[in-house]
Design a protein around this motif. Structure first.
Motif, short mmCIF file in Angstrom:
data_model
loop_
_atom_site.label_atom_id
_atom_site.label_comp_id
_atom_site.label_asym_id
_atom_site.label_seq_id
_atom_site.Cartn_x
_atom_site.Cartn_y
_atom_site.Cartn_z
N PRO A 80 0.72 -1.34 0.06
CA PRO A 80 -0.02 0.16 -0.08
C PRO A 80 0.82 1.53 -0.15
N GLU A 84 -2.55 4.77 -0.99
CA GLU A 84 -3.07 4.10 -0.09
C GLU A 84 -2.04 4.00 1.14
N SER A 87 -4.16 5.11 4.08
CA SER A 87 -4.93 3.97 4.34
C SER A 87 -4.14 2.92 5.66
N PRO A 131 -8.53 5.72 -1.53
CA PRO A 131 -8.36 5.64 0.17
C PRO A 131 -9.68 5.99 0.80
N VAL A 134 -11.49 2.83 1.11
CA VAL A 134 -10.66 1.79 1.65
C VAL A 134 -10.63 1.96 3.20
N THR A 151 -7.89 -4.91 1.15
CA THR A 151 -7.76 -3.94 -0.15
C THR A 151 -6.69 -5.00 -1.00
#
Length: 183
Positions: A80, A84, A87, A131, A134, A151
């Motif tokens: 990620p 991301e 996240s 994001p 997520v 994810t």
């Protein structure tokens, strides 16, 4: 893999961890697995509250973020980075005991969900709206043991993307069925 500025910022965030975290890491001999192992290794060095355990998860390379002794239901299939990364940071903090910044009545509603909900979100690391989705689904998984969220980086798991004919991200599946796609 992480530059010094990012490591310093992440180090500051990880000081906010209240509980120990166990990262379950599923890797093989692929290049992406080696990258993920290095990435998780760098994160582990930033906090004594983080341990890493090698396991076999549904997808490889992937990892789950768990409270020590309790599977939380938050999994990242892939690495990620990009959009991301935020996240990941929030998931680490929330699994590590920091309360999500949402209203208490919404937290109560989430905790009262009795159904078993298995969310899977396919993302692109360059997607700017992914994001939000997520992070929202990760909060559900952190707050309710009946809910899990994975994810999936579509660029690493292309076979799944092609098989499911995913053309827009984020694409969310709930209990194996298409739930939402795109903006």
């Amino acid at each position: 893999m992480l530059d010094l500025g990012i490591k310093n910022q992440l180090n500051d965030y990880l000081k906010l961890l209240e509980d120990d975290i166990n990262i379950k890491l599923s890797i093989d001999n692929s290049d992406k697995s080696r990258e993920l192992e290095q990435f998780i290794g760098e994160i582990k060095t930033l906090s004594p509250k983080i341990s890493v355990e090698k396991v076999h998860l549904e997808r490889t390379p992937s990892f789950s973020i768990n409270k020590e002794g309790d599977d939380t239901g938050v999994t990242f299939a892939g690495i990620p980075l990009g959009h991301e990364f935020s996240s990941l940071v929030l998931a680490l903090l929330q699994v590590g005991g920091r309360a999500p910044k949402i209203e208490s009545n919404i937290i109560d509603q989430i905790k009262n969900i009795k159904d078993k909900l298995i969310f899977t979100t396919y993302v692109s690391l360059t997607c700017q709206i992914c994001p939000d989705v997520v992070q929202a689904l990760n909060v559900l998984a952190v707050l309710n043991p009946n809910i899990t969220h994975t994810t999936v980086d579509g660029s690493i798991f292309r076979d799944e993307v092609e098989e499911k004919k995913i053309f827009a991200v984020p694409t969310v599946y709930l209990n194996g069925e298409l739930f939402s796609s795109g903006r």
